[in-house]
Design a protein around this motif. Structure first.
Motif, short mmCIF file in Angstrom:
data_model
loop_
_atom_site.label_atom_id
_atom_site.label_comp_id
_atom_site.label_asym_id
_atom_site.label_seq_id
_atom_site.Cartn_x
_atom_site.Cartn_y
_atom_site.Cartn_z
N ARG A 1 0.79 -1.23 -0.06
CA ARG A 1 0.07 0.07 -0.07
C ARG A 1 0.70 1.26 -0.03
NH1 ARG A 1 -5.20 -0.47 3.72
NH2 ARG A 1 -6.37 -1.82 2.40
N ARG A 2 0.19 2.26 -0.69
CA ARG A 2 0.93 3.83 -0.64
C ARG A 2 -0.39 4.34 0.09
NH1 ARG A 2 4.62 6.29 -1.73
NH2 ARG A 2 3.97 8.20 -2.66
N PHE A 3 0.04 5.22 1.32
CA PHE A 3 -1.09 5.83 1.86
C PHE A 3 -2.16 4.58 2.16
CE2 PHE A 3 1.11 9.00 -0.53
CZ PHE A 3 2.11 9.69 0.73
N LYS A 4 -3.45 4.90 1.45
CA LYS A 4 -4.27 4.06 1.99
C LYS A 4 -4.93 3.10 0.66
CE LYS A 4 -6.61 5.86 6.06
NZ LYS A 4 -7.07 7.31 6.45
N ASP A 5 -4.02 3.45 -0.21
CA ASP A 5 -4.24 2.63 -1.57
C ASP A 5 -3.51 1.41 -1.58
OD1 ASP A 5 -4.34 5.91 -2.90
OD2 ASP A 5 -6.19 4.89 -2.11
N ASP A 6 -4.16 0.31 -2.18
CA ASP A 6 -3.38 -0.76 -2.48
C ASP A 6 -2.70 -0.47 -3.94
OD1 ASP A 6 -5.98 -2.96 -1.31
OD2 ASP A 6 -3.88 -2.80 -0.92
N VAL A 7 -1.60 -0.83 -4.25
CA VAL A 7 -1.08 -0.65 -5.40
C VAL A 7 -0.18 -1.72 -6.07
CG1 VAL A 7 -0.43 1.89 -5.04
CG2 VAL A 7 1.46 0.30 -4.03
N LYS A 8 0.12 -1.82 -7.29
CA LYS A 8 0.66 -2.93 -7.94
C LYS A 8 2.31 -2.97 -7.67
CE LYS A 8 -2.30 -4.54 -11.29
NZ LYS A 8 -2.71 -4.23 -12.86
N GLU A 9 2.88 -1.57 -7.56
CA GLU A 9 4.19 -1.51 -7.57
C GLU A 9 4.69 -0.37 -6.92
OE1 GLU A 9 5.25 -2.24 -11.83
OE2 GLU A 9 6.54 -0.70 -11.29
N VAL A 10 5.67 -0.37 -6.40
CA VAL A 10 6.40 0.94 -5.78
C VAL A 10 7.58 0.78 -6.12
CG1 VAL A 10 6.81 2.16 -3.48
CG2 VAL A 10 4.72 0.64 -3.87
N ALA A 11 8.14 2.02 -6.69
CA ALA A 11 9.49 2.37 -7.12
C ALA A 11 10.51 2.85 -6.14
CB ALA A 11 9.55 3.19 -8.35
N THR A 12 11.92 2.77 -6.25
CA THR A 12 13.11 3.39 -5.71
C THR A 12 12.52 4.85 -5.10
OG1 THR A 12 14.38 2.30 -6.95
CG2 THR A 12 15.29 3.54 -5.43
N GLY A 13 13.01 5.07 -3.83
CA GLY A 13 12.88 6.46 -3.43
C GLY A 13 11.56 6.73 -2.77
N TYR A 14 10.55 5.70 -2.77
CA TYR A 14 9.16 5.95 -2.16
C TYR A 14 8.85 5.22 -1.10
CZ TYR A 14 7.78 8.11 -6.77
OH TYR A 14 7.74 9.24 -7.70
N GLU A 15 8.05 5.81 -0.27
CA GLU A 15 7.87 4.94 0.86
C GLU A 15 6.38 4.08 0.90
OE1 GLU A 15 9.35 7.63 4.64
OE2 GLU A 15 7.22 7.96 3.99
N CYS A 16 6.31 2.91 1.46
CA CYS A 16 5.07 2.16 1.27
C CYS A 16 4.80 1.23 2.35
CB CYS A 16 5.34 1.25 0.01
SG CYS A 16 6.51 -0.07 -0.08
N GLY A 17 3.72 0.59 2.45
CA GLY A 17 3.33 -0.23 3.78
C GLY A 17 3.39 -1.50 2.98
N ILE A 18 4.27 -2.36 3.70
CA ILE A 18 4.15 -4.05 3.25
C ILE A 18 3.62 -4.94 4.26
CG2 ILE A 18 5.58 -5.73 2.08
CD1 ILE A 18 7.63 -3.65 1.15
N GLY A 19 2.78 -5.79 3.98
CA GLY A 19 2.41 -6.87 4.99
C GLY A 19 3.08 -8.04 4.08
N VAL A 20 3.37 -9.00 5.04
CA VAL A 20 4.08 -10.29 4.63
C VAL A 20 3.12 -11.46 5.23
CG1 VAL A 20 6.04 -11.88 4.66
CG2 VAL A 20 6.40 -9.33 4.69
#
Ligand code: GDP
Ligand code: MG
Length: 590
Positions: free
Chosen positions: A547-566
């Motif tokens: 996720r980025r902020f509250k949205d589910d996303v397909k991918e996140v690139a270098t230099g960005y923040e995101c939330g990851i659940g394993v």
């Protein structure tokens, strides 16, 4: 002080070491080793044996160094290299007589002995030492006298090749029988040329033409008929054709251009060995290279020794034995096995330490089970050993099934792998089948037949795969599956991105979410994910949410923040690294 510590932290391993032993030698719990292996992506049990590379990797993590303890063996190798390149001279052939029971093997060997020009002088007293040397008018020959092809193939399964030529005895009044076929299969599997002796031609009902015809089905075709197999007609009883048989063996030997270097240190194969009450361990050795002399130090299989005395096949003490000669050796530290390599080395120290190493290795390999080819591991075996054919031995209750299977199996063959029937016969699976399968890395397929308990045990011991079926169709299906299995796509891992865990959040019902910063590449929603702590893999799985902020996303690139659940992992900590990877399919084609 530091030096002794360094030495202490070194572990000697021969070829492999099992998980339990490795842990013990490092003084840690086996579970720790198993956990470490899991981190490396290897699922191991306590008794699993690890190869040198894996053991080295694991041990390094615990501060130990793994050293290959093979220095003496390597020394031998160097010695062998050194001994190579000497002048080679022709040597005489070593022959094994095979054939169906009662077709006249023993009688032919006896008749041959009578042609021996040296026989008279010694008064005809011969020692049974498992092989003997005949000086016939047409030239010298050594006969290996071990009974039957089981012994022949057993020796071969130990890596020994002693026989140059097989004399196949077929009775003219009986023709090709079961053991004739077996002998052919064994000789062919060993790639040893066959000279046929059609015996008992003195008999009224002798029919040599029939024997020739029947052998033709097995690819043994006389030169007169355009083939390249030498046929002789003999009567062991009347002493007919024996000299011609020997001449023809010499002819076949000439074709083979057999040579040896008699000046180097001796090298040979143990043909027979036993423990004598008065004389200790004795072994009959067929010298194959060099000259063996009294007083020399040697290794025989896992044992060592110094040649105390040499006795030839006439029971005479001799000082030396050259190439192609059998000789009984006294002075061994133990009883080696038929087929073991016999090697003269420079000194006692080397002989002893190699024997120590080998004994340890034997113990290790008794623990680590050797894997022979089976339908289950066909694919790996092919990759590993560049195996190009699946060899099978067929047993069936009826002849018809054998033919039908043979035809269908050859249709299964592709450019990459060929199905080759080594031997087939009606009736139960025999011990000989197991020996042949073991020596030739074949599997055994039985239709409506089951192996006897003893045979089954031998198969287990030799790690031979026996498969039994009711119908051909099922057997073919299994083989095909194994071959398709072998063609299943391979996967290669590719790391696509790395993220640093900068914060963690506990979300009710969902679990821990890692607040990440992508430091390299990108993270994809459908990628595999690995949790690393201090560069050690502590978990491998898949991404549950990205996720980025509250949205589910397909991918996140270098230099960005995101939330990851394993998925199935909540123990993520700040400072962990998450590595995303994809498995690329590498197409396998026929
Ligand atoms: P093996 O089982 O193959 O070793 O066969 P043997 O050498 O023990 O022979 C089996 C039987 O066949 C014995 O009774 C021999 O005397 C007989 N025999 C062997 N060779 C000949 C032969 O050339 N002619 C005849 N008539 N009998 C033979
Ligand atoms: Mg016999």
């Amino acid at each position: 002080m530091t030096e002794s510590k360094a030495i202490k932290r070194r572990i000697k391993v021969f070829e492999s070491i099992n998980v339990g032993d490795l842990a013990k030698r490092m003084g840690i719990k086996a579970n720790e080793v198993i956990a470490k292996l899991m981190g490396l992506g290897v699922m191991a049990t306590l008794n699993q044996s690890l190869d040198l590379d894996t053991a080295t990797l694991v041990a390094a993590d615990f501060g130990y160094e793994v050293e290959q303890a093979m220095t003496e063996e390597l020394g031998i190798e160097a010695l062998q290299q050194e001994e190579k390149g000497g002048e080679r001279h022709p040597r005489f052939p070593v022959v094994t007589v095979m054939g169906h029971v009662d077709h006249g093997k023993t009688s032919i060997l006896d008749a041959i002995r009578r042609t021996d020009v040296a026989e008279g002088e010694a008064g005809g007293i011969t020692q049974h030492i498992g092989a003997y040397h005949v000086q016939a008018p047409s030239g010298d020959i050594t006969f290996v006298d071990t009974p039957g092809h089981a012994a022949f193939t057993e020796m071969r399964s130990r890596g020994a090749k002693v026989t140059d030529i097989v004399v196949l005895v077929v009775a003219a009044d009986d023709g090709v029988m079961n053991q004739t076929k077996e002998a052919i299969a064994h000789a062919k599997a060993a790639e040893v040329p066959i000279v046929v002796a059609i015996n008992k031609i003195d008999k009224d009902n002798a029919d040599p033409a029939r024997v020739i015809r029947e052998l033709g089905d097995f690819g043994l075709i006389p030169e007169d008929w355009g083939g390249d197999t030498i046929f002789c007609e003999t009567s062991a009883k009347k002493g007919l054709g024996i000299e011609e048989l020997l001449e023809n063996v010499q002819l076949q030997a000439e074709v083979l251009e057999l040579t040896a270097d008699s000046n180097r240190k001796a090298k040979g194969t143990v043909i027979e060995a036993q423990l004598h009450k008065g004389r200790g361990s004795v072994a009959t050795v067929l010298v194959q290279e060099g000259t063996l002399r009294t007083g020399e130090y040697f290794i025989a299989g896992q044992y060592s020794g110094k040649v105390r005395s040499l006795i030839n096949d006439r029971g005479e003490l001799v000082d030396e034995a050259g190439p192609s000669l059998p000789v009984e050796v006294q002075g061994l530290s133990g009883v080696p096995q038929a087929g073991d390599e016999f090697l003269v080395v420079t000194d006692e120290k080397m002989a002893k330490s190699v024997s120590d190493v080998r004994q340890l290795k034997v113990r290790e390999s008794e623990l680590a089970s050797v894997s022979k080819v089976s339908l289950d591991n066909l694919f790996e075996k092919m990759a590993e050993q560049e195996m190009k054919e699946l060899r099978v031995i067929l047993r069936s209750d009826v002849q018809g099934t054998l033919q039908a299977f043979g035809q269908a199996a050859s249709k299964l063959s592709t450019d990459v792998i060929r199905v080759r029937v080594l031997h087939e016969g009606t009736g139960a699976v025999t011990e000989n089948d197991i020996h042949l399968a073991s020596a030739s890395d074949a599997i055994i397929i039985g239709f409506n037949v089951r192996p006897a308990v003893k045979v089954k045990e031998l198969a287990e011991q030799e790690h031979v795969d026996i498969r039994t079926y009711d119908v051909i169709y099922h057997a073919l299906e299994d083989i095909e599956k194994a071959m398709v299995g072998m063609l299943e796509p391979e996967y290669v891992e590719r790391v696509i991105g790395t993220a640093e865990v900068r914060d963690t959040f506990s979300v009710p019902k969902i679990g821990t979410i890692a607040g990440c910063f992508i430091i390299d590449g990108k993270i994809e929603r459908n990628a595999g994910i690995r949790v690393l702590r201090d560069s050690v893999v502590i978990f491998t799985g898949v991404i549950d949410s990205l996720r980025r902020f509250k949205d589910d996303v397909k991918e996140v690139a270098t230099g960005y923040e995101c939330g990851i659940g394993v998925e199935n992992y909540n123990d993520i900590k700040i400072g962990d690294t998450l590595e995303a990877f994809l498995m690329d399919e590498v197409e396998a084609t026929l």
